[in-house]
Write a protein that holds these residues in place. Structure first.
Motif, short mmCIF file in Angstrom:
data_model
loop_
_atom_site.label_atom_id
_atom_site.label_comp_id
_atom_site.label_asym_id
_atom_site.label_seq_id
_atom_site.Cartn_x
_atom_site.Cartn_y
_atom_site.Cartn_z
N ARG A 293 -0.19 -0.55 8.24
CA ARG A 293 0.17 -0.76 9.55
C ARG A 293 -1.32 -1.20 10.37
NH1 ARG A 293 3.73 1.73 7.58
NH2 ARG A 293 6.01 1.64 7.95
N PHE A 294 -2.44 -0.34 9.44
CA PHE A 294 -3.68 -0.70 10.21
C PHE A 294 -4.96 -1.12 9.35
CE2 PHE A 294 -1.96 2.76 12.26
CZ PHE A 294 -1.85 2.10 13.54
N GLY B 182 -2.01 7.82 4.01
CA GLY B 182 -2.88 6.81 3.88
C GLY B 182 -2.22 5.57 3.45
N GLY B 183 -0.90 5.36 2.92
CA GLY B 183 -0.52 4.45 2.54
C GLY B 183 0.15 3.39 3.73
N ALA C 169 1.28 -1.05 0.18
CA ALA C 169 -0.06 0.29 -0.45
C ALA C 169 0.95 1.21 0.14
CB ALA C 169 -0.62 -0.14 1.07
N THR C 170 2.62 1.29 0.32
CA THR C 170 2.51 2.16 1.22
C THR C 170 3.18 2.96 -0.45
OG1 THR C 170 3.65 2.14 3.06
CG2 THR C 170 5.18 3.48 1.34
N SER D 95 -7.07 -10.52 4.74
CA SER D 95 -7.94 -9.66 5.65
C SER D 95 -7.38 -7.99 5.96
CB SER D 95 -8.15 -10.67 6.95
OG SER D 95 -7.56 -10.64 7.49
N ASN D 96 -6.22 -8.22 5.20
CA ASN D 96 -5.20 -6.72 5.53
C ASN D 96 -4.07 -7.53 7.01
OD1 ASN D 96 -4.50 -4.18 4.89
ND2 ASN D 96 -4.92 -3.69 7.03
N SER D 97 -3.78 -8.45 6.86
CA SER D 97 -3.75 -9.26 8.46
C SER D 97 -2.16 -9.77 7.54
CB SER D 97 -3.68 -9.81 9.28
OG SER D 97 -3.28 -10.18 10.19
N PRO D 98 -0.89 -9.56 8.10
CA PRO D 98 0.09 -10.16 7.47
C PRO D 98 -0.10 -11.64 8.21
CG PRO D 98 0.80 -8.62 8.60
CD PRO D 98 -0.34 -8.22 9.04
#
Length: 459
Positions: free
Chosen positions: A314-315, A308-309, A144-145, A437-440
């Motif tokens: 991180r979240f 935002g990225g 995302a970054t 789900s966005n969790s590593p």
């Protein structure tokens, strides 16, 4: 025989100069793309005066490019998943460079609109392909970054348009800033030489030697072997009708919600991009300071996109987006209130961060939601449907400006879609995301399960 999951390799790769090369080209293309899009809004007051058109007619002229962007995003995004991204990206650059410059040659509103429509095909078509390119090659832990950092080039392009507008409009006329848009045409040969092709396209096309060369650049520890066998978790999506995959595997409702969020966000983005200069001029600022607001808007967008990225890595990116959309509704509403000049600049920056910046983060979310084999298609359709909001915004706000309503009413009309976008994103089922789900942990678990199934299927 080694079984190699090419996306697992990309996910776990360490950041290296290859990633920097992809980031450089994608960012540079987006800078020019952002310039071509912003230039009409920057020059709109001068165009209205020169061509003798009213605010409603000017709204239709601005929307012609956005109408082209809708078709470009849908059809050129989908085409890239079938013929390769490099060809489509090159075609898009030619379209938006040549026809933006051509718009500066006309004095007729209709011909101007036609030229902007053709330029819009390229402007809209390049976005999903560049986002898909960066998403495919970025390591998972900072995807995302990198995507939002790349897409912040859009804001740099808007700032460049505002800077050149201040420097050139009064001395050389509004046409000069359109002629400057021809410069990116020189990039096309270098793109073919330097920008890597999509790994999923190379795999489907059987171009395995090129694929091995790219993987060797992604992972310096990889040593190519003639017996290497490459696998794709999304192999079921590699057919010639990729659109239906946007609605398969229980993705239908989330796809519609992503489209709705893009529609609402792009409404805010293009309402501000097209009319902020005119609205601020109506509020008593002369043309120079009014264009300064556009520069601040895009500076805020760049900060919002990168910030935002960073937050999204991180979240949970879904909740980051909800917050940003709500901030957009608040900050845009405040633009219509009487504020000290210093505070007004801060609010304009927040509006840029939470509209243009949020759309960039939203693109990263969409890019992660769909499997790689249909990523350009998914982004293309989300942006293409979203262009409906972009098309309506300049026309609707142009009508409101023509009605001479109080300034705050114009900004409230621009702000309301932020609330609807927040609701739409809240209803997306991020558990269906192709990257987890966005969790590593869950993302890696998903990859491991896919890879385990493929190993069993090949044994």
């Amino acid at each position: 025989m080694r079984q190699l999951d090419i996306y697992k390799i990309a996910d776990e790769a360490k950041l290296n100069p290859f990633h920097g090369l992809v980031l450089f080209w994608c960012s540079l293309i987006i800078i020019f793309d952002g310039y071509d899009l912003a230039v009409a809004g920057i020059a709109m007051p001068a165009i209205m005066k020169d061509m003798g058109v009213n605010s409603t007619q000017a709204g239709f002229m601005a929307s012609s490019a956005l109408f082209g962007m809708m078709f470009g995003a849908i059809f050129l995004g989908t085409l890239a998943d079938r013929v390769g991204r490099r060809w489509v990206i090159a075609i898009c650059i030619v379209l938006f460079s040549v026809f933006t410059a051509a718009a500066g040659l006309t004095q007729d509103p209709v011909v101007f609109g036609v030229m902007r429509f053709l330029a819009g095909l390229g402007i809209g078509g390049v976005m999903p392909n560049i986002v898909a390119e960066m998403t495919e090659y970025a390591p998972r832990r900072m995807r995302a970054t990198l995507v939002t950092l790349m897409f912040s080039g859009y804001s740099v392009g808007g700032m460049l348009a505002a800077f050149l507008g201040k420097a050139m409009l009064e001395s050389f006329g509004w046409q000069s800033v359109f002629y400057a848009a021809l410069a990116p045409i020189v990039l096309v040969p270098f793109i073919f030489m330097s920008l890597p092709e999509s790994m999923s396209f190379l795999h489907q096309a059987g171009r395995f030697s090129e694929l091995k060369a790219i993987i060797a650049r992604l992972d310096r520890t990889y040593s190519p072997s003639a017996t290497d066998h490459f696998v794709l978790p999304e192999r079921n999506c590699s057919d010639k009708a990729p659109v239906h995959h946007l609605f398969s595997e229980r993705r239908s409702f989330s796809t519609i919600m992503l489209w709705l969020a893009s529609f609402m966000c792009l409404f805010m983005v293009y309402a501000l991009s097209t009319w902020l200069t005119k609205l601020m001029a109506s509020a008593g600022y002369n043309l120079g300071p009014a264009m300064t607001f556009v520069m601040v808007l895009n500076l805020g967008a760049m900060i919002g996109a990168v910030g935002g990225g960073w937050l999204a890595d991180r979240f949970n990116i879904k909740y980051v987006l909800i917050f940003m959309y709500l901030l957009a509704a608040l900050s845009i509403t405040l633009l219509g209130r009487p504020l000290p000049l210093e505070l007004l600049f801060v609010v304009v920056g927040l509006a840029g961060a939470s509209t243009i910046g949020t759309q960039i983060v939203n693109n990263a979310f969409v890019g992660q939601f769909y499997p790689a084999a249909v990523r350009s298609t998914g982004l293309g359709w989300a942006l293409g449907v979203g262009r409906g909001g972009a098309i309506i915004a300049p026309i609707l706000i142009g009508v409101l400006v023509g009605m001479s309503l109080p300034l705050e009413m114009n900004f409230v009309a621009i702000a309301i879609p932020g609330l609807f976008a927040a609701i739409a994103i809240s209803m997306v089922n991020s558990k269906l995301s192709a990257t987890g789900s966005n969790s590593p942990v869950s993302s890696e678990a998903s990859r491991a399960r896919d890879y385990s199934v493929m190993e069993k299927g090949s044994s």
